[in-house]
Enzyme design. Structure first.
Site, short mmCIF file in Angstrom:
data_model
loop_
_atom_site.label_atom_id
_atom_site.label_comp_id
_atom_site.label_asym_id
_atom_site.label_seq_id
_atom_site.Cartn_x
_atom_site.Cartn_y
_atom_site.Cartn_z
N SER A 184 -42.90 -0.60 -9.64
CA SER A 184 -43.78 -0.65 -10.82
C SER A 184 -43.23 -1.68 -11.82
O SER A 184 -43.99 -2.43 -12.45
CB SER A 184 -43.83 0.72 -11.51
OG SER A 184 -44.86 1.49 -10.95
N LYS A 226 -34.08 8.38 -14.88
CA LYS A 226 -34.31 7.60 -13.66
C LYS A 226 -34.35 6.10 -13.95
O LYS A 226 -33.75 5.30 -13.22
CB LYS A 226 -35.63 8.04 -13.03
CG LYS A 226 -35.85 7.48 -11.64
CD LYS A 226 -37.25 7.74 -11.15
CE LYS A 226 -37.60 9.21 -11.18
NZ LYS A 226 -38.99 9.45 -10.74
N THR A 246 -41.96 4.20 -3.03
CA THR A 246 -41.14 5.40 -3.24
C THR A 246 -40.50 5.83 -1.92
O THR A 246 -39.29 6.12 -1.86
CB THR A 246 -42.00 6.53 -3.83
OG1 THR A 246 -42.56 6.04 -5.05
CG2 THR A 246 -41.19 7.77 -4.12
N LYS A 288 -42.02 4.40 -19.72
CA LYS A 288 -42.70 4.22 -18.43
C LYS A 288 -42.80 5.57 -17.75
O LYS A 288 -41.83 6.33 -17.70
CB LYS A 288 -41.84 3.27 -17.58
CG LYS A 288 -42.42 2.93 -16.24
CD LYS A 288 -43.19 1.63 -16.32
CE LYS A 288 -44.06 1.37 -15.10
NZ LYS A 288 -45.24 2.23 -15.01
N ASN A 292 -48.47 10.46 -0.53
CA ASN A 292 -48.06 9.06 -0.63
C ASN A 292 -46.57 8.89 -0.33
O ASN A 292 -46.18 8.12 0.55
CB ASN A 292 -48.41 8.54 -2.04
CG ASN A 292 -47.92 7.12 -2.23
OD1 ASN A 292 -46.73 6.86 -2.25
ND2 ASN A 292 -48.84 6.18 -2.35
N LYS A 296 -44.18 10.42 -19.60
CA LYS A 296 -45.01 11.02 -18.57
C LYS A 296 -46.31 11.47 -19.19
O LYS A 296 -46.37 11.72 -20.41
CB LYS A 296 -44.32 12.24 -17.95
CG LYS A 296 -44.79 12.56 -16.54
CD LYS A 296 -44.19 11.61 -15.52
CE LYS A 296 -44.69 11.86 -14.13
NZ LYS A 296 -43.95 11.08 -13.13
P1 NAD Z 1 -49.35 13.26 -3.32
O1 NAD Z 1 -50.33 14.04 -4.10
O2 NAD Z 1 -49.78 12.00 -2.65
O3 NAD Z 1 -48.69 14.19 -2.17
C1 NAD Z 1 -48.20 15.47 -2.38
C2 NAD Z 1 -48.13 16.16 -1.01
O4 NAD Z 1 -47.44 17.40 -1.13
C3 NAD Z 1 -49.51 16.47 -0.41
O5 NAD Z 1 -49.46 16.18 0.99
C4 NAD Z 1 -49.64 17.98 -0.62
O6 NAD Z 1 -50.48 18.58 0.36
C5 NAD Z 1 -48.19 18.38 -0.42
N1 NAD Z 1 -47.82 19.69 -0.95
C6 NAD Z 1 -48.13 20.26 -2.14
N2 NAD Z 1 -47.57 21.48 -2.23
C7 NAD Z 1 -46.88 21.68 -1.07
C8 NAD Z 1 -46.08 22.72 -0.55
N3 NAD Z 1 -45.86 23.83 -1.24
N4 NAD Z 1 -45.52 22.56 0.68
C9 NAD Z 1 -45.73 21.45 1.38
N5 NAD Z 1 -46.46 20.41 0.95
C10 NAD Z 1 -47.04 20.54 -0.26
O7 NAD Z 1 -48.13 13.01 -4.31
P2 NAD Z 1 -46.97 11.92 -4.17
O8 NAD Z 1 -47.34 10.74 -4.98
O9 NAD Z 1 -46.57 11.74 -2.75
O10 NAD Z 1 -45.81 12.67 -4.98
C11 NAD Z 1 -45.05 13.69 -4.39
C12 NAD Z 1 -43.83 13.93 -5.25
O11 NAD Z 1 -43.09 12.73 -5.37
C13 NAD Z 1 -44.13 14.37 -6.70
O12 NAD Z 1 -43.10 15.22 -7.13
C14 NAD Z 1 -44.06 13.07 -7.46
O13 NAD Z 1 -43.78 13.27 -8.84
C15 NAD Z 1 -42.92 12.41 -6.73
N6 NAD Z 1 -42.91 10.96 -6.89
C16 NAD Z 1 -43.92 10.19 -6.40
C17 NAD Z 1 -43.87 8.82 -6.60
C18 NAD Z 1 -44.94 7.92 -6.04
O14 NAD Z 1 -44.81 6.70 -6.20
N7 NAD Z 1 -45.94 8.43 -5.35
C19 NAD Z 1 -42.80 8.24 -7.29
C20 NAD Z 1 -41.77 9.05 -7.76
C21 NAD Z 1 -41.84 10.42 -7.56
#
Ligand code: NAD
Length: 425
Positions: free
Chosen positions: A352, A88, A184, A64, A215, A100
């Site tokens: 999920s 995880k 998340t 996954k 997100n 991934k």
């Molecule tokens: P996303 O693309 O929705 O959001 C990422 C955010 O980070 C955006 O607002 C972007 O502008 C910002 N960003 C990028 N570089 C930056 C920086 N240097 N400084 C400040 N802000 C910055 O992505 P997401 O889904 O929210 O995921 C974010 C992190 O969480 C990732 O590492 C992802 O792997 C992890 N994650 C997300 C989920 C999920 O369900 N969305 C689950 C587990 C882990």
């Protein structure tokens, strides 16, 4: 990056007795596939995008893990992320292995139709190794529910049957789960609540800065504010805003939706003028004197270069891999707790899992049911990790890894290890 990611395992082996064969198994991915996806662009030209799927370990169940669209995606990054997913899923107690995927692309340069063609191309490239009982993708950075819907549709066209459990994070109307969007952020908050309870914190006096307002970061900030925490700063890739009295997170989010960047919250518009924010750099946000620094953007944000400037005494890793192992050492020496990614962001994959269960049962739950089950899971696993940290007097990260690796080792051992076969002989 992968070699660095694996360094975390060493700390586990220093604390618990794990069979050497488990270490051998967990130090390499089971399967890594590279494809090049041809996409007809809107102007008639053809572009080819490198794409990856790494299935790290499937001992505990089908693999996954999300699919990331980003210009910096490469095999090393995808492998590291698949390794973290393996740990995880085990930490969260889910019957999944880890995987991934990713495409090296800047999605901001593509039209929606081009993104649709690319997403369908990804499924055509990897369909043979995907499946609800084999490997189940989900969204990650710069992929979303709409893209998951296109991917599920492409898969059903290839296999000529409806199999919604092939992918999670789908739109609600295409067999998605209620509560997946905020899962998340919500999961991270459940973990932080347990931490705050153990520390005896007064939530209303607890200040939080959030790096990343996508997100995960937005939902976390919004739910934390709703619960009474004071969210004083948020940032995105273009900059940060700070108000020591606390931000109205939902207003900030609305401004961002309207103007496309947080910096424009600090703008000339009439509503903006009523709000008193300080604009700062992303780097400055990381170094704010707050109780909790929540990292929800990308990997490698706190390194040996800035770790000694971090004032927050608690770091919540909502992103994957935002603190490097070298930074971990500096933070640990300074008495800073890092609530690790493999625990703190496990809410996403947990819901999920709920989506996959609902798809396979063909029976859909109320949002309150999803919420309650997520709370129960996150609270239980968080407390198990805290107990291990107490027992071994180790960091929360090492405790979470011990927790996950013990489950993985149990599954690997039960399938038959050297000791078992020696006994038979
Ligand atoms: P996303 O693309 O929705 O959001 C990422 C955010 O980070 C955006 O607002 C972007 O502008 C910002 N960003 C990028 N570089 C930056 C920086 N240097 N400084 C400040 N802000 C910055 O992505 P997401 O889904 O929210 O995921 C974010 C992190 O969480 C990732 O590492 C992802 O792997 C992890 N994650 C997300 C989920 C999920 O369900 N969305 C689950 C587990 C882990």
């Amino acid at each position: 990056m992968f070699e660095i990611a694996k360094q975390r395992l060493q700390a586990v082996f220093n604390h618990i007795d794990i069979d050497e064969e488990v270490m051998t198994r967990l130090s390499v991915p089971k399967r890594s596939i590279i494809a090049n996806i041809p996409v007809r662009m809107d102007d008639g030209s053809l572009r080819v995008f490198p794409a990856y799927r790494v299935q790290y370990d499937d001992t505990r169940g089908p693999t996954k893990g999300g699919i990331r669209y980003h210009p910096r995606v490469n095999l090393d990054e995808v492998t590291s992320l698949s390794f973290w997913m393996t740990v995880k899923c085990a930490v969260a107690g889910l019957p999944f292995g880890g995987a991934k995927g990713g495409v090296t692309v800047n999605p901001k340069e593509l039209s929606l139709l081009e993104i649709e063609r690319l997403s369908r191309g990804y499924i055509r490239a990897f369909a043979d190794v995907l499946g609800e009982k084999r490997d189940i993708p989900a969204p990650d950075v710069y992929t979303n529910a709409t893209i998951m819907g296109w991917m599920a549709d492409e898969y059903s066209m290839i296999t000529r049957r409806q199999e919604p459990g092939i992918i999670t994070g789908k739109p609600i109307h295409l067999n998605g789960s209620l509560g997946r969007d905020s899962a998340t952020g919500q999961g991270a908050l459940f973990t932080l609540n347990e931490y705050a309870r153990h520390k005896g914190w007064d939530i209303n006096q607890t200040t939080i800065a959030v790096q990343g307002f996508g997100n995960a970061g937005y939902h976390f900030a919004s739910l934390a504010k709703k619960q009474g925490y004071r969210v004083v700063a948020v940032s995105d890739s273009k900059g940060a805003i700070f108000d020591p009295k606390g931000l109205n997170v939902n207003d900030v989010h609305q401004f961002k939706l309207d103007n496309n960047e947080l910096a424009s919250v600090y703008c000339d518009g009439s509503v903006c003028n009523m709000l008193e924010f300080e604009v700062m750099t992303n780097e400055a946000l990381l170094e704010l004197d707050v109780d909790v620094l929540a990292l929800a953007a990308m990997e490698n944000q706190i390194t040996q270069l800035n770790a000694c400037n971090i004032k927050a005494k608690t770091i919540l890793e909502i992103a994957n891999g935002p603190v490097t192992p070298q930074a971990d050492e500096i933070l640990e020496a300074a008495g800073t707790d890092v609530i690790p990614d493999v625990l703190a962001n496990a809410g996403g994959v947990t819901v999920s899992y709920f989506e996959w269960v609902q798809n396979r049962a063909g029976y859909y739950w109320e949002e309150s049911e999803v919420h309650e089950k997520l709370k129960k899971n996150m609270t239980r696993e968080t407390n198990l990790v805290f107990d291990i940290a107490q027992r071994y007097q180790c960091s929360l990260r090492t405790a979470a890894y011990i927790h996950g690796v013990e489950r993985l080792a149990g599954a690997i051992d039960q399938r038959g290890n050297r000791k078992l076969f020696t006994r038979i002989k």
